[in-house]
Design a protein around this motif. Structure first.
Motif, PDB file in Angstrom:
ATOM      1  N   GLU A  98       0.882  -1.156   0.000  1.00 49.40           N
ATOM      2  CA  GLU A  98       0.000   0.000   0.000  1.00 49.40           C
ATOM      3  C   GLU A  98       0.919   1.204   0.000  1.00 49.40           C
ATOM      4  O   GLU A  98       1.890   1.241   0.753  1.00 49.40           O
ATOM      5  CB  GLU A  98      -0.886   0.009   1.243  1.00 49.40           C
ATOM      6  N   TYR A 151      -3.675   7.304  -2.891  1.00 50.78           N
ATOM      7  CA  TYR A 151      -3.485   5.989  -2.272  1.00 50.78           C
ATOM      8  C   TYR A 151      -3.817   4.895  -3.281  1.00 50.78           C
ATOM      9  O   TYR A 151      -4.775   4.998  -4.036  1.00 50.78           O
ATOM     10  CB  TYR A 151      -4.405   5.860  -1.058  1.00 50.78           C
ATOM     11  N   SER A 205      -7.599   5.263   4.367  1.00 51.02           N
ATOM     12  CA  SER A 205      -6.553   4.276   4.093  1.00 51.02           C
ATOM     13  C   SER A 205      -5.175   4.922   4.034  1.00 51.02           C
ATOM     14  O   SER A 205      -4.943   5.846   3.255  1.00 51.02           O
ATOM     15  CB  SER A 205      -6.842   3.567   2.769  1.00 51.02           C
ATOM     16  N   THR A 252      -7.183   9.801  -0.578  1.00 54.61           N
ATOM     17  CA  THR A 252      -7.387   8.405  -0.237  1.00 54.61           C
ATOM     18  C   THR A 252      -8.876   8.200  -0.014  1.00 54.61           C
ATOM     19  O   THR A 252      -9.678   9.088  -0.314  1.00 54.61           O
ATOM     20  CB  THR A 252      -6.562   8.026   1.013  1.00 54.61           C
ATOM     21  N   TRP A 269      -2.836   0.292  -4.061  1.00 55.92           N
ATOM     22  CA  TRP A 269      -2.220  -0.930  -3.556  1.00 55.92           C
ATOM     23  C   TRP A 269      -1.875  -1.866  -4.710  1.00 55.92           C
ATOM     24  O   TRP A 269      -2.417  -1.762  -5.808  1.00 55.92           O
ATOM     25  CB  TRP A 269      -3.164  -1.641  -2.583  1.00 55.92           C
ATOM     26  N   GLU A 317      -3.393  -5.380  -7.493  1.00 61.61           N
ATOM     27  CA  GLU A 317      -4.735  -4.831  -7.553  1.00 61.61           C
ATOM     28  C   GLU A 317      -5.660  -5.793  -8.284  1.00 61.61           C
ATOM     29  O   GLU A 317      -5.216  -6.595  -9.107  1.00 61.61           O
ATOM     30  CB  GLU A 317      -4.731  -3.490  -8.278  1.00 61.61           C
TER      31      GLU A 317
END
Length: 363
Positions: A5, A160, A121, A117, A162, A165
């Protein structure tokens, strides 16, 4: 591959900055003394404030806790980034009620880079990174995740995201590079470094087996994702346990999942527990670094209290004949202990005696 992340940007922004001789995905390029990274990004004026959560703890549950903010202050010294609620507890300071402003641009919010975000997060980590590395960020969390997705695609913010995905938005994005993950610092809530955890390709394989493909849209197959993740956790315990930091503080020691004390990290250590009475927190240096373990008090010593770093020698006239004693016993009639730290009482013999318990020598 690696799962993470992190803070991301569009590759198009990276390319534009490279033409000016700036490597935009390196955290050092955001030092406002030497660079103006802001010109490649949107500012707060590009955002609709009403789309973002407030910084009111009574309304928003995901805000960093008072303890987390106390750690933030202790590590960064940024007391101006935190304020207090009516009840005196720490909460993040948002001048407009919606955006936390980093120290590097707090004096002039127009120089802040909009960083977005959702559901809070990674917000606390972003605060740490901003303070430690001088990143001029204005942090806000979208109420609606679909508004977040839209801004990520259409805007020029930091955002944001990660990896790996399970959505595809046709956005070519790259992470902002920070110093590599340091388990011992994260274990102390010092979030100066990036969080970067190694995972197996097996996870993606399980997602694929569950019918999840990179092209799935938001909300599709959520239950399958959860099932696949749980299956992977159950079947890969020997792997993920090695990711858990086991750097214990003085007064505590290595422990397994059931809270049982361990003498080495090994494969079973998953965290730390406060050393109980009859034990003490003993320093341990191994191949992974420095930590503590809860060792039993040796014979001749005891420890009445928990969370201690040493054991106490038995006083004159008292003994502890087994390891792990919480108190030392009195020498019975006819015996004595004339030195501290004794494990057994000596007999007085045929020609001497004692008239009471707890004596240091025979009469």
């Amino acid at each position: 591959f690696r799962s993470r992340e992190h803070i991301y940007m569009k590759r198009s922004q990276l390319d534009a900055a490279r033409e000016d001789g700036i490597i935009l995905n390196l955290h050092g390029s955001y030092n406002t003394t030497h660079h103006d990274a802001r010109k490649y990004f949107d500012g707060l004026d590009s955002l609709n404030t009403s789309d973002f959560d407030t910084c009111n703890r009574s309304v928003v549950s995901w805000l960093p806790s008072a303890d987390e903010l106390e750690d933030y202050i202790n590590w960064t010294g940024d007391t101006d980034g935190v304020t207090q609620d009516a009840d005196g507890t720490n909460t993040i300071w948002c001048p407009d009620g919606h955006f936390w402003i980093a120290p590097a641009c707090r004096h002039n919010v127009t120089s802040c880079i909009a960083t977005v975000t959702f559901s809070g997060s990674l917000l606390l980590s972003m605060m740490h990174w901003s303070a430690f590395h001088g990143l001029p960020l204005a942090l806000g969390s979208y109420v609606d995740v679909y508004d977040f997705f839209a801004k990520m695609k259409e805007g020029k913010t930091l955002f944001y995201w990660w990896e790996p995905e399970n959505y595809r938005f046709d956005v070519d994005k790259v992470p902002l590079l920070l110093p590599m993950y340091n388990a011992s610092e994260w274990a102390k809530e010092k979030r100066r470094f990036a969080l970067d955890i190694r995972m197996l390709e097996e996870l993606n394989q399980r997602l694929a087996e569950g019918g999840i493909s990179p092209g799935d849209g938001p909300g599709e197959g959520t239950a399958v994702i959860h099932r696949a993740a749980c299956d992977w956790v159950r079947s890969s315990e020997s792997l993920w346990r090695t990711w858990i930091p086991t750097t214990c503080d003085a007064g505590s020691g290595l422990a397994d999942v059931g809270g049982q004390f361990l003498l080495s990290r090994g494969d079973d250590a998953v965290g730390c527990s406060v050393c109980s009475s009859g034990r003490f927190s003993e320093p341990l240096l191994d191949s992974e670094g420095f930590t503590y373990r809860c060792a039993t008090c040796p014979p001749g010593t005891s420890q009445e209290f928990a969370n201690q770093i040493s054991c106490n020698h038995c006083a004159l006239g008292r003994v502890a004949n087994q390891a792990g004693a919480t108190e030392c016993d009195l020498c019975p009639l006819g015996t004595f202990a004339d030195q501290e730290g004794r494990a057994i009482c000596d007999s007085c013999g045929d020609d001497t005696w004692t008239t009471k318990e707890l004596v240091a020598s025979d009469q």
